[in-house]
Motif scaffolding. Sequence first.
Motif, PDB file in Angstrom:
ATOM      1  N   CYS A   1      37.915  56.948  54.433  1.00  0.00           N
ATOM      2  CA  CYS A   1      38.021  55.428  54.997  1.00  0.00           C
ATOM      3  C   CYS A   1      37.702  54.955  56.226  1.00  0.00           C
ATOM      4  CB  CYS A   1      39.419  55.008  54.357  1.00  0.00           C
ATOM      5  SG  CYS A   1      40.782  55.686  55.293  1.00  0.00           S
ATOM      6  N   ASN A   2      37.174  56.135  57.147  1.00  0.00           N
ATOM      7  CA  ASN A   2      36.875  55.652  58.539  1.00  0.00           C
ATOM      8  C   ASN A   2      35.886  56.591  58.766  1.00  0.00           C
ATOM      9  OD1 ASN A   2      38.558  57.682  59.996  1.00  0.00           O
ATOM     10  ND2 ASN A   2      40.228  56.341  59.147  1.00  0.00           N
ATOM     11  N   GLY A   3      35.331  56.554  60.144  1.00  0.00           N
ATOM     12  CA  GLY A   3      34.441  57.606  60.573  1.00  0.00           C
ATOM     13  C   GLY A   3      35.008  58.922  60.860  1.00  0.00           C
ATOM     14  N   LEU A   4      36.348  58.955  61.330  1.00  0.00           N
ATOM     15  CA  LEU A   4      36.738  60.199  61.778  1.00  0.00           C
ATOM     16  C   LEU A   4      37.110  60.944  60.537  1.00  0.00           C
ATOM     17  CD1 LEU A   4      37.943  61.709  64.242  1.00  0.00           C
ATOM     18  CD2 LEU A   4      40.083  60.745  63.828  1.00  0.00           C
ATOM     19  N   GLU A   5      37.701  60.196  59.430  1.00  0.00           N
ATOM     20  CA  GLU A   5      38.028  60.958  58.573  1.00  0.00           C
ATOM     21  C   GLU A   5      36.544  61.498  57.409  1.00  0.00           C
ATOM     22  OE1 GLU A   5      41.200  59.956  55.038  1.00  0.00           O
ATOM     23  OE2 GLU A   5      39.298  58.844  54.659  1.00  0.00           O
TER      24      GLU A   5
ATOM     25  N   ASP B   1      33.921  53.835  64.241  1.00  0.00           N
ATOM     26  CA  ASP B   1      32.966  53.223  63.470  1.00  0.00           C
ATOM     27  C   ASP B   1      31.725  54.164  62.996  1.00  0.00           C
ATOM     28  OD1 ASP B   1      31.080  53.595  65.851  1.00  0.00           O
ATOM     29  OD2 ASP B   1      31.342  51.531  66.401  1.00  0.00           O
ATOM     30  N   GLY B   2      30.939  53.625  62.360  1.00  0.00           N
ATOM     31  CA  GLY B   2      29.676  54.327  61.750  1.00  0.00           C
ATOM     32  C   GLY B   2      28.776  54.984  62.826  1.00  0.00           C
ATOM     33  N   TYR B   3      28.763  54.047  63.903  1.00  0.00           N
ATOM     34  CA  TYR B   3      27.787  54.490  64.813  1.00  0.00           C
ATOM     35  C   TYR B   3      28.247  55.999  65.577  1.00  0.00           C
ATOM     36  CZ  TYR B   3      25.812  49.905  64.649  1.00  0.00           C
ATOM     37  OH  TYR B   3      25.327  48.775  64.198  1.00  0.00           O
ATOM     38  N   GLY B   4      29.409  55.754  65.850  1.00  0.00           N
ATOM     39  CA  GLY B   4      30.191  57.125  66.480  1.00  0.00           C
ATOM     40  C   GLY B   4      30.133  58.244  65.544  1.00  0.00           C
ATOM     41  N   ALA B   5      30.573  57.934  64.292  1.00  0.00           N
ATOM     42  CA  ALA B   5      30.704  58.977  63.391  1.00  0.00           C
ATOM     43  C   ALA B   5      29.178  59.648  63.249  1.00  0.00           C
ATOM     44  CB  ALA B   5      31.228  58.609  62.117  1.00  0.00           C
TER      45      ALA B   5
ATOM     46  N   ARG C   1      33.584  69.758  53.446  1.00  0.00           N
ATOM     47  CA  ARG C   1      32.759  69.614  52.127  1.00  0.00           C
ATOM     48  C   ARG C   1      31.170  69.665  52.124  1.00  0.00           C
ATOM     49  NH1 ARG C   1      35.802  66.946  47.729  1.00  0.00           N
ATOM     50  NH2 ARG C   1      34.022  67.999  46.620  1.00  0.00           N
ATOM     51  N   CYS C   2      30.712  69.339  53.287  1.00  0.00           N
ATOM     52  CA  CYS C   2      29.194  69.260  53.502  1.00  0.00           C
ATOM     53  C   CYS C   2      28.442  68.653  52.096  1.00  0.00           C
ATOM     54  CB  CYS C   2      28.883  70.735  53.476  1.00  0.00           C
ATOM     55  SG  CYS C   2      27.141  70.900  54.198  1.00  0.00           S
ATOM     56  N   PRO C   3      28.568  67.252  52.301  1.00  0.00           N
ATOM     57  CA  PRO C   3      27.997  66.554  51.372  1.00  0.00           C
ATOM     58  C   PRO C   3      26.429  66.633  51.364  1.00  0.00           C
ATOM     59  CG  PRO C   3      28.756  65.105  52.943  1.00  0.00           C
ATOM     60  CD  PRO C   3      29.300  66.350  53.134  1.00  0.00           C
ATOM     61  N   ASP C   4      25.772  66.409  50.075  1.00  0.00           N
ATOM     62  CA  ASP C   4      24.222  65.982  50.247  1.00  0.00           C
ATOM     63  C   ASP C   4      23.785  65.205  50.845  1.00  0.00           C
ATOM     64  OD1 ASP C   4      23.738  68.770  48.673  1.00  0.00           O
ATOM     65  OD2 ASP C   4      24.876  67.891  47.377  1.00  0.00           O
ATOM     66  N   LEU C   5      24.515  63.855  51.008  1.00  0.00           N
ATOM     67  CA  LEU C   5      24.046  62.490  51.337  1.00  0.00           C
ATOM     68  C   LEU C   5      25.075  62.053  51.606  1.00  0.00           C
ATOM     69  CD1 LEU C   5      21.673  60.413  50.890  1.00  0.00           C
ATOM     70  CD2 LEU C   5      22.849  59.422  49.472  1.00  0.00           C
ATOM     71  N   ILE C   6      25.499  60.962  52.676  1.00  0.00           N
ATOM     72  CA  ILE C   6      26.275  60.163  53.462  1.00  0.00           C
ATOM     73  C   ILE C   6      25.957  58.679  53.275  1.00  0.00           C
ATOM     74  CG2 ILE C   6      28.194  59.469  55.051  1.00  0.00           C
ATOM     75  CD1 ILE C   6      27.439  62.564  55.976  1.00  0.00           C
ATOM     76  N   ILE C   7      26.764  57.855  52.526  1.00  0.00           N
ATOM     77  CA  ILE C   7      26.545  56.354  52.498  1.00  0.00           C
ATOM     78  C   ILE C   7      27.825  55.820  53.325  1.00  0.00           C
ATOM     79  CG2 ILE C   7      26.335  54.242  51.307  1.00  0.00           C
ATOM     80  CD1 ILE C   7      25.588  56.014  48.925  1.00  0.00           C
ATOM     81  N   MET C   8      27.377  55.258  54.644  1.00  0.00           N
ATOM     82  CA  MET C   8      28.326  54.738  55.298  1.00  0.00           C
ATOM     83  C   MET C   8      28.331  53.447  56.058  1.00  0.00           C
ATOM     84  SD  MET C   8      29.525  56.840  58.951  1.00  0.00           S
ATOM     85  CE  MET C   8      29.510  58.191  58.367  1.00  0.00           C
ATOM     86  N   ASP C   9      29.258  52.661  56.227  1.00  0.00           N
ATOM     87  CA  ASP C   9      29.525  51.371  56.740  1.00  0.00           C
ATOM     88  C   ASP C   9      29.604  51.556  58.244  1.00  0.00           C
ATOM     89  OD1 ASP C   9      30.214  48.797  57.012  1.00  0.00           O
ATOM     90  OD2 ASP C   9      32.072  48.888  56.875  1.00  0.00           O
ATOM     91  N   LEU C  10      29.139  50.232  59.044  1.00  0.00           N
ATOM     92  CA  LEU C  10      29.124  50.372  60.121  1.00  0.00           C
ATOM     93  C   LEU C  10      30.354  50.136  61.023  1.00  0.00           C
ATOM     94  CD1 LEU C  10      25.299  49.038  61.153  1.00  0.00           C
ATOM     95  CD2 LEU C  10      25.992  51.374  61.049  1.00  0.00           C
ATOM     96  N   ALA C  11      30.994  49.040  60.531  1.00  0.00           N
ATOM     97  CA  ALA C  11      32.223  48.603  61.288  1.00  0.00           C
ATOM     98  C   ALA C  11      33.068  48.971  60.362  1.00  0.00           C
ATOM     99  CB  ALA C  11      32.370  46.695  61.059  1.00  0.00           C
ATOM    100  N   MET C  12      34.246  50.053  61.245  1.00  0.00           N
ATOM    101  CA  MET C  12      35.206  50.584  60.532  1.00  0.00           C
ATOM    102  C   MET C  12      36.274  50.818  61.809  1.00  0.00           C
ATOM    103  SD  MET C  12      33.742  53.278  57.758  1.00  0.00           S
ATOM    104  CE  MET C  12      32.636  54.116  59.030  1.00  0.00           C
ATOM    105  N   PRO C  13      37.661  50.837  61.558  1.00  0.00           N
ATOM    106  CA  PRO C  13      38.735  50.859  62.391  1.00  0.00           C
ATOM    107  C   PRO C  13      38.511  52.782  62.516  1.00  0.00           C
ATOM    108  CG  PRO C  13      39.597  50.901  60.363  1.00  0.00           C
ATOM    109  CD  PRO C  13      38.130  50.576  60.068  1.00  0.00           C
TER     110      PRO C  13
END
Length: 129
Positions: A39-43, A66-70, A51-63
């Motif tokens: 539910c956020n970049g830190l999580e 954010d996606g940039y920092g993550a 878990r090492c996913p094969d692909l990540i789909i991420m929003d940019l603006a999160m509490p």
Amino acid sequence: MSEREKSYRVVMVVDDNECNRELLSVFLSRIGYNVIEACNGLEAVEIATSRCPDLIIMDLAMPVLDGYGAVRLLRELPEICEVPIVACTAHDTSTHRVQAMSVGFNEFIPKPIDFERLNVVIDRFLKAA
């Protein structure tokens, strides 16, 4: 990619909006992928590390983070640094696109989501892996 091959692939969905996460998760599950959520970049960083996913789909603006920092943090981790990360955001400007690509996103998909395009992008990255 066959349904069996997809069933071994893990896609992480990262978005602070529960409805957006659910929409993407249902879509991905229906086309055969295993889905994990954050539910956020830190999580996302914490879960991706274990878990090492094969692909990540991420929003940019999160509490929290954010996606940039993550993405900056994920690109520093040897076990995650090569995982494709797709920005999926309502912030669809050239500035956001350039910034997303400069921090390490591999692709940019604006919201509302064109699921046909998203499916093509996912297939492109996961077939190459």
